[in-house]
Structures are given as structure tokens and as C-alpha cells.
Design an enzyme around this catalytic site. Structure first.
Site, PDB file in Angstrom:
ATOM      1  N   GLU B  76       0.837  -1.200   0.000  1.00 28.33           N
ATOM      2  CA  GLU B  76       0.000   0.000   0.000  1.00 28.33           C
ATOM      3  C   GLU B  76       0.882   1.265   0.000  1.00 28.33           C
ATOM      4  O   GLU B  76       0.633   2.210  -0.748  1.00 28.33           O
ATOM      5  CB  GLU B  76      -0.926  -0.022   1.220  1.00 28.33           C
ATOM      6  CG  GLU B  76      -1.769   1.227   1.384  1.00 28.33           C
ATOM      7  CD  GLU B  76      -1.908   1.598   2.850  1.00 28.33           C
ATOM      8  OE1 GLU B  76      -2.237   0.719   3.674  1.00 28.33           O
ATOM      9  OE2 GLU B  76      -1.682   2.762   3.180  1.00 28.33           O
ATOM     10  N   HIS B  77       1.916   1.259   0.821  1.00 27.40           N
ATOM     11  CA  HIS B  77       2.852   2.396   0.817  1.00 27.40           C
ATOM     12  C   HIS B  77       3.554   2.534  -0.535  1.00 27.40           C
ATOM     13  O   HIS B  77       3.700   3.632  -1.066  1.00 27.40           O
ATOM     14  CB  HIS B  77       3.919   2.206   1.897  1.00 27.40           C
ATOM     15  CG  HIS B  77       3.479   2.604   3.271  1.00 27.40           C
ATOM     16  ND1 HIS B  77       4.135   3.556   4.003  1.00 27.40           N
ATOM     17  CD2 HIS B  77       2.454   2.194   4.031  1.00 27.40           C
ATOM     18  CE1 HIS B  77       3.538   3.699   5.183  1.00 27.40           C
ATOM     19  NE2 HIS B  77       2.513   2.875   5.223  1.00 27.40           N
ATOM     20  N   GLU B 153       6.404   3.427  11.513  1.00 29.84           N
ATOM     21  CA  GLU B 153       4.951   3.408  11.706  1.00 29.84           C
ATOM     22  C   GLU B 153       4.581   2.369  12.775  1.00 29.84           C
ATOM     23  O   GLU B 153       3.748   2.619  13.644  1.00 29.84           O
ATOM     24  CB  GLU B 153       4.240   3.097  10.385  1.00 29.84           C
ATOM     25  CG  GLU B 153       2.718   3.128  10.524  1.00 29.84           C
ATOM     26  CD  GLU B 153       1.988   2.874   9.216  1.00 29.84           C
ATOM     27  OE1 GLU B 153       2.652   2.715   8.166  1.00 29.84           O
ATOM     28  OE2 GLU B 153       0.744   2.835   9.237  1.00 29.84           O
TER      29      GLU B 153
END
Lengths: 436, 449
Positions: B76-77, B153
Site C-alpha cells: 500500500e505504501h 509506523e
């Protein structure tokens, strides 16, 4: 009924997109003013109210009184206890929100058209005649104390409370609105009544309604809802000069990732340089992936998940701050990159292309904010609280677009002070020493 | 995992959607399927010239192979790292230059990408989103830097937060076999090893129109969207090798589990209990509807049964709640928790919780309480129309988790039909400790309170 209605048609144009909201100024027979956007397509109304002062009006030694009071309004009124009140709210499918912050206290509500009068009356009872029973006070105090203890172990709360203590001297902003364990434990029912009478006054409230309601209906609603509130209130605090000194403060804490907040003196919306500064901040570190800080600290070096800078335009102080979190052994590099970027933009300014992109983003995004009844009511209340004119949404993008490259670069030189930054770091940073 | 903001995993309120008179939420919704198998949902709201586009892939962390936890979220990143047409960073830059905002999130069952822009910018958004469905460019530099970002994160969301670490441990104990027991963001030691090949494998296997749902909400018509979707997405070939979505399922659970998590940073201890529970299934949503009502009756704010007993009557807890995640592809959770009042031990709080659950089953459902909840379900028919972006989320998630548009639209009526007996029967079935994990979150500064 309504003393006057001043319709202002706002054309918000984002590229070809064209949003129109009609904001009317309504004054009730009893003299209470509000802004209204009629939106009859969905049968409910969002109502938002903001009382100036908020937790800044806590009396000496009574820190946390306004915050605790805000949590007790829905805990019983007249012969209803907290559970009866919640049941009545649920049965109407209405919802009420009460929250205190450092500059104001907000009360918001949404209710169906089919039972509007009952929903407003229930809300009125919570605002005008709350019980503040000893039982409820004890219960909500426990909840507040639990939150205070949790904040004391939370790295980002530790960082901001340390920063606030350094920045705001003896102003209420220097301490947490929740109060301390001791100050909260000592609060009495009388203190809460005093806090309510100091804060919830009808001549200090900004109001907006958006939804299925006419100006006449709103006028009646306002008088029945707020007519019995007192006027006056406690004196508002003075504007505070930041007591920040440059340097690095380290709060040792056992956590794998250091939390950092930093800041310097900022500027508020009343300042003629505000829009230039706002654009400058967007380019420097405002929110998106496009900012220089995000690019340098995250995208290029992978030092963090998020890094932001912001202009905090509080009612009685202006700060230009930021936050980042990085692993203990990498946080020194993050801070070094942030300092460098702060210095580089102050010295060299921004490019025409950066300015143009930031303008496109801010002017395009602005009309998209006006989305949903509750959101619009909240925006309109914020505008009134900040003394903005009713036609502000129609002129705001022009003010953004009017900023020139020369102006923004002058503001960068004059208002950003890389040598004045104070960083507060919570964690076990490696290769970083405190500087006082 | 939201890519940009510190908000927890996507949760969907149970109390959404239509049922009564006037215009219903369903009236705003049109759906169709493109020739290549891409599902499309349009939700109309013409009050403001704004549109939200979301593309949902039916691939989340629970679809990962063993050993590469976090690859769905890592990809996704990486989806923002550029294509030949829109280079590195250009996707978000283009959205911003058009006055829009964009982001993405990953969950156990899906990964979704979304933008919010002025309605006339929809074609450009579709062009870019369609482009990165199959043309993503990845290189070692991007992998290396972005891997540091996801590790930061994880530090921020999980390792800096004892409650999140506790949740990770209890969830791992809840699932004996299903990948739902593995965190979406991944285990750190596996995240550190994630590589280009694994990311590309996941991308090539799952990112295809026949594995995606497009949701467009706002100031658009179904005809316009259909035409644009055909133009931009319709030309992408389906992936003929898309695997069936078969994942390891839970065996029968036979033993109560207990997790004791101690951390110096815990200021407020609490006890939690999660039970394995059935989820909403296609054409079979009644058991889940009863559990939605059970969670509301037990934990619905100030007037919930647990709060009534533990906070108001016995004063043994400061706070209690109940929750149920109704939308999930495979077995989901029903949970309760209690924050003990000062001076009360976790053991006593747990005992009081168990007493309350037992007395709820014995006392039966308060009809007035059930009626209040049904009133709120009806009212959501009105309130939800004010938030089409929320509706877009709800449709996208449900359609990625095994439900159909007709299931979604039948749901409010199914909720209205839940009877007290259904709720008690569901409680008896689900509130079984053999299927449960009891967790104590506590400070290691003291043994017990």
C-alpha cells in the site's frame, strides 16, 4: 420574530466546480444571534455552539473545573439521572456533544425534524439546569483521573505538556485543561457551578445551525434553548508572550521511539502576514506528502512515519510548531534535518512553482471542506468565534491567491527563526544532548 | 492501517442504513459490473460538487503467505512510488495540485485507495488509479527507504503504545489457525526482511480489475461513472490466474485462554474478553444482527447493561463497553471490557463482568432498551445520507468482505426484525469461555492492585 435576515450568497469556485452555500444571519426575538444554512433535503438539523473562554476561565487553584463540568452536563438534570438522560437521548435518536478546550467550550447536537422540540428541550435541560449530583461528580472524576494518569505515561502527552510549561509561563495554556490529580480531587460541586456560570454565558456564544430548519424556527429554538443562561462570565485571560528560549529539552522515558515537539513564536489570522505564513507553512510542513519536511525526513530518508509543522492560532497566543517521532537512534538526525529545512526556507525562501502548487492545493481544497451539515455548522461557528465576517468564505481564496513570491519570502525571512527553536524530546535519544 | 494518520483500523458502525419511509439510503445507490469483472458502486449526493473515489482490492493482510507479514500494508505504501506516466510522488502531488486529498488503508480483508476532489476532476483520478493498478514501478531504493517508514509506523502505532501491544497479543491468542491472529502492520522481525520480490508477487497476484471494487460517491450520475469506468478501468485485462480466496480457517476452539500483559507504561489497567463469533455472511445475516443488538444492549454508552451494573450499581468499574465487528470475511470477534474503579482488582472486575453477562442472559432483554436501539437504526437512515463518504466506506468494506449489495440493503430490515429471544440465544452461544481470550493489561510496577 426575526429582527433581520441578511442572506449572503457565497460562490466558492474550485476550478470549474462551484459550490454555493447561503449563510443567513438570524437574530432571535430574545436577541441571540446565529448563522444559518437551510438545507431541507434531509430531515435533521446540526447545531453547533461555542462559548469563548472555555478552560482558560478556570479560577486559581481550580484547574480542571471547566473540563470536569463539561463532562457532567449530560449526567443528570432535574429528576433525571445520568441513565435516564442517556435513555431519553437515545429514544429521540438525538445526539449531544459537550467538550471543553483551552480557548472555548463546545456544545453540539444533531436531531431529527420529527422530534426537534423534544430534542432541544432535553438539550436545554442539560445546559441550563444540570444536577451535578455528588454521585455523578465522583464517577466522572474517576474517569478524568484515569485519563490524567494515562497521559502521564503517554510520550506524546508528556512532550506537549512539557512544551506548554516552557512556552506559556503562568498563563492557563501552560497547564493541561484536565487539571492535576490533586486539583481534580479537590473540586467541589460549588466549583462546578461556578465554572458553569463563568463559561456558559449567552453573550459569549457563537452559534450555527445547518439543516432542515427555517430562520423563524431557529429563532424560537435559540430563545428556548439559551434564554435562561446568564450573561457576563469570568474575565477572559490576557494575551501571553511566549516564554520559550532556544534549545533542546530531553525528558528521559523508556520507549523505542522518541516523540518530539518543537516551536517558536507564530502569528495569528489578524496579522497582515497571515496568509503568506499559511502558504509558507503548507510548503514547509503542512499536512500533505508535498511538504519539504515530509519529503526530506520521510520520503528521502525514511526517518519517520509522519512529520508536520503548523501555525497554532490560539485566542491568546500564537505559536509556529511541529511534531515528529523517530527511533531513538535516528531522532538526532531527524531534528538536524528539520533545523536545516527551517533555516533553508528562511534564508532562500520558496520557488514560484512551490507557491503556485500550494495555492492550487489550498484554494481547491477549501470548498471541499463544506461537506455535510455537521461539518458546515462547525466551520461557521469557528468563523464567528474568530470574528470573521459572514462573507469570509467568498473572499478567503482571493486572499490566498493574492500572496506574492516576494511577500512569502519576506515573511520566511522575518518570521521563521531557526535559531529560536525549542525542541522537547521524550525518549532515550542517542547522540542528542540537552541545550538550555 | 491508514497510511498517513494515526487512527486505528477501520471500524464500521453497525448502525448504518435504511428501512423506513421517505427516501432511503438504498435509493442513492446504483451498482454494475464492467466486462473485465470490476465491480462498481455509485452513491449519489448532488448537494455539493464534490466526489470521493475509492478502489478496494479484495486482498488484505490475512491473504498474505506465511512469513511475510505486513506485505499487504507495505505494498500500500509502495503504490505511491510511481509509474512511467506518473513518476515517484506524482500521484499525491497531482491530487494536491487539483485541490484534493488522497490516502489509503489496509485491513485484514482489503486494501483501499481513495481521493476526494472537485467532481470534475474524477476522470483524472480514474486515469491515475487505473494506471497504478498494473503499471507500478518499484526499485530497491524505494523498498529500502519505505521499509524504514513502515518500521517507524509500527513503532508509533504499536511499540510505543502498551494497549496496542496488548491487543496484538490477545488477538494472536484468539486465532489458533487463521491469519487474523497476525497484525496487519506485520511482526517486526518479518517486516525487517520484506523485499521487492515479495511486494511484486503480492501486487501481481491480487491487483487486477476482477479483484477490485470501485466506489464513487458524490456529485456524479451512474451513467457518467459507467462511461468513465469503462474508459479507464474497462481496458485493463482481468487476471485469469486470480486465486480463490481460501484461507486457513479456525478449528473448533476448546480451551479458555488468558493473556497477562505487563508494561511499565500502563497507567490504567483493564480487563478485556474477546470471543470468537460469527460474522455477517451472504444471505445469512440474522445471527450477526442479533449480536449487533447484543453489543448495543450490553455496551451502548451510558445506558448499556454493563455500565448500569458495573459503573452505576456496583461502582466496581470506571468504564465498560462491548463491541462486535459484524463485517468480516471469516470468523470475527465479540468483546467486552472493564476499567476497574480505583482500588478494585482486575480479578474482581472480571468476576463482576462475568456476573453481569450471566444476569443479562437470566434477566432477558429489556424491550424498551431494544426499541431505543431500533429507533436509532431507523434514524441512521436520515443521518447517513449526510455522509456519502461514510456510505462509500461501508459499501466498499462490506463488498470486500463477502457481502453483496442486496445483503447490505437488506441489513437494516434484518436488524429491525431481531427479537429478544434471538439475542438471548446468540448470547448463550457466543459468550462461551472455551472460545474466548481473557486479557489483563497491567503495569509491571506492581503485582496486582
Amino acid at each position: 420574530m426575526i429582527r433581520f435576515v441578511l442572506p449572503v450568497v457565497l460562490a466558492l469556485s474550485a476550478f470549474q466546480a462551484h459550490a454555493e452555500i447561503k449563510i443567513q444571519q438570524v437574530t432571535s426575538p430574545g436577541g441571540i444571534s446565529a448563522w444559518l444554512v437551510e438545507e431541507h433535503s434531509i430531515p435533521f438539523t446540526a447545531l453547533d455552539m461555542r462559548f469563548a473562554g472555555g478552560a482558560a476561565l478556570d479560577e486559581a487553584g481550580k484547574r480542571g473545573a471547566t473540563y470536569l463540568m463539561s463532562g457532567l452536563l449530560e449526567e443528570g438534570t432535574g429528576d433525571m439521572d445520568a441513565r435516564d438522560f442517556a435513555k431519553a437521548e437515545d429514544a429521540l435518536a438525538a445526539s449531544y456533544g459537550y467538550s471543553a478546550n483551552s480557548d472555548s467550550m463546545s456544545i453540539s447536537a444533531r436531531f431529527l425534524s420529527e422530534n426537534r422540540d423534544e430534542a432541544v428541550d432535553l438539550l436545554r435541560r442539560s445546559i441550563v439546569e444540570p444536577t451535578f449530583s455528588e454521585d455523578a461528580i465522583a464517577r466522572v472524576k474517576d474517569q478524568v483521573l484515569s485519563g490524567i494518569r494515562a497521559d502521564a505515561e503517554d510520550p506524546s502527552s508528556i512532550a506537549s505538556s512539557k512544551f506548554d510549561a516552557l512556552a506559556y509561563g503562568d498563563h492557563p495554556y501552560a497547564t493541561a485543561i484536565e487539571g492535576t490529580e490533586d486539583s481534580v480531587a479537590a473540586l467541589t460541586r460549588d466549583d462546578l457551578m461556578t465554572a458553569k456560570n463563568n463559561v456558559l454565558v449567552k453573550d459569549r456564544v457563537s452559534i450555527a445551525a445547518v439543516g432542515d430548519i427555517t430562520p423563524e424556527q431557529l429563532g424560537t429554538l435559540l430563545d428556548s434553548l439559551l434564554g435562561a443562561l446568564p450573561t457576563g462570565g469570568a474575565p477572559l485571560p490576557q494575551t501571553v508572550d511566549l516564554s520559550l528560549t532556544p534549545g533542546v529539552t530531553i525528558v528521559p522515558y523508556d520507549t523505542p521511539q522518541a516523540q518530539v515537539v518543537w516551536g517558536q513564536k507564530g502569528l495569528g489570522m489578524e496579522d497582515p502576514d497571515f496568509f503568506a505564513a499559511y502558504l509558507l507553512n503548507t510548503i514547509l510542513g503542512g499536512g500533505g506528502f508535498e511538504s519539504r519536511l515530509m519529503h526530506e525526513v520521510r520520503e528521502k530518508r525514511g526517518l519517520t512515519y509522519g512529520v508536520y509543522s503548523y501555525l497554532a492560532d490560539r485566542d491568546f497566543a500564537d505559536l509556529w510548531g511541529g511534531s515528529v517521532a523517530s527511533a531513538n537512534d535516528r531522532v538526532a538526525e531527524s531534528i538536524s534535518v528539520i533545523r536545516d529545512e527551517w533555516a533553508r526556507i528562511a534564508k532562500d525562501g520558496v520557488t514560484e512553482e512551490e507557491l503556485d502548487s500550494a495555492k492550487k492545493y489550498l484554494t481547491g481544497a477549501y470548498p471541499l471542506r463544506f461537506d455535510g451539515n455537521g461539518t458546515i455548522a462547525s466551520i461557521l461557528v469557528g468563523m464567528q468565534h474568530d470574528n470573521m465576517p459572514i462573507d469570509y468564505p467568498a473572499t478567503r481564496n482571493d486572499k490566498v491567491n493574492a500572496v506574492t513570491l516576494e511577500e512569502i519570502n519576506r515573511v520566511a525571512r522575518e518570521r521563521l527563526h531557526p535559531d529560536q527553536l525549542r525542541f522537547v524530546v521524550v525518549g532515550k535519544p542517542v547522540g542528542l544532548d540537552p541545550v538550555n | 492501517m491508514l497510511r498517513r494518520f494515526a487512527v486505528g483500523a477501520l471500524t464500521l458502525t453497525a448502525l448504518t442504513t435504511p428501512a423506513i419511509a421517505q427516501q432511503t439510503v438504498s435509493d442513492l445507490v446504483t451498482d454494475f459490473t464492467l466486462d473485465n469483472g470490476m465491480q462498481v458502486v455509485v452513491i449519489e449526493d448532488h448537494r455539493a460538487p464534490v466526489v470521493v473515489q475509492m478502489v478496494w482490492y479484495r486482498a488484505g493482510s490475512a491473504d498474505e503467505k506465511p512469513g511475510v507479514s505486513g506485505i499487504a500494508h507495505f505494498l500500500e505504501h509502495l503504490m505511491f512510488k510511481g509509474t512511467d506516466s506518473f513518476g515517484p510522488g506524482k500521484f499525491s502531488a497531482t491530487v494536491a495540485a487539483n485541490g484534493g486529498t488522497d490516502n489509503a488503508f489496509t485491513n485484514y480483508d482489503f486494501t483501499a485507495y481513495h481521493q476526494r476532489v472537485a467532481a470534475d476532476r474524477l476522470p483524472l483520478m480514474m486515469e491515475m488509479e487505473a494506471d497504478r493498478m498494473t503499471h507500478l514501478n518499484l526499485d530497491e531504493d524505494a523498498i529500502k527507504t519505505e521499509r524504514q517508514v513502515i518500521l517507524e509506523e509500527r513503532s508509533m502505532r504499536t511499540d510505543s503504545n502498551p494497549q496496542a501491544l496488548f491487543g496484538e497479543q490477545t488477538r494472536a491468542a484468539q486465532y489458533l489457525n487463521h491469519h487474523y491472529g497476525i497484525p496487519v502492520i506485520g511482526w517486526r522481525h518479518e517486516m525487517e526482511q520484506l523485499n521487492l520480490q515479495e511486494a511484486e508477487d503480492f501486487y501481481k497476484m491480487y491487483y487486477a480489475p476482477n479483484n477490485a471494487t470501485l466506489v464513487v460517491a458524490g456529485d456524479v450520475t451512474p451513467d457518467e461513472v459507467h462511461k468513465l469506468a469503462d474508459q479507464y478501468y474497462g481496458v485493463i485485462p482481468a487476471n485469469p490466474d486470480l486465486p480463490d480466496r481460501v484461507r486457513p480457517q479456525e478449528p473448533e476452539q476448546r480451551a479458555e485462554r488468558r493473556v497477562i500483559f505487563k508494561d511499565a507504561r500502563v497507567a490504567q489497567p483493564y480487563v478485556s474478553r474477546t470471543y470468537l463469533a460469527p460474522e455477517r455472511d451472504h444471505d445469512d445475516q440474522k445471527p450477526a444482527a442479533a449480536l449487533v443488538m447484543l453489543a448495543q444492549l450490553l455496551g451502548g454508552g451510558q445506558s448499556g447493561y454493563l455500565t448500569d451494573k458495573l459503573v452505576f450499581e456496583k461502582k466496581i468499574a470506571t468504564y465498560t463497553s462491548a463491541f462486535y465487528n459484524d463485517t468480516s470475511l471469516d470468523d470475527t470477534n465479540f468483546g467486552v471490557y472493564a476499567v476497574p474503579a480505583p482500588g478494585v482488582s482486575l480479578e474482581d472486575a472480571e468476576a463482576a463482568l462475568d456476573d453481569a453477562l450471566a444476569s443479562f442472559i437470566k434477566d432477558g432483554v429489556d424491550p424498551a432498551a431494544l426499541e431505543r436501539i431500533k429507533m436509532q437504526v431507523r434514524a441512521s437512515q436520515v443521518y447517513d445520507r449526510d455522509d456519502v463518504a461514510g456510505l462509500a466506506q461501508m459499501y466498499g468494506a462490506a463488498l470486500s468482505q463477502g457481502l453483496t449489495v442486496s445483503d447490505i440493503q437488506a441489513w437494516p430490515e434484518i436488524l429491525q426484525e431481531v427479537q429478544p429471544d434471538d439475542i438471548i440465544a446468540a448470547a448463550k452461544q457466543v459468550l462461551n469461555k472455551d472460545h474466548a481470550v481473557t486479557g489483563y493489561l497491567m503495569s509491571d510496577k506492581e503485582v496486582t492492585q
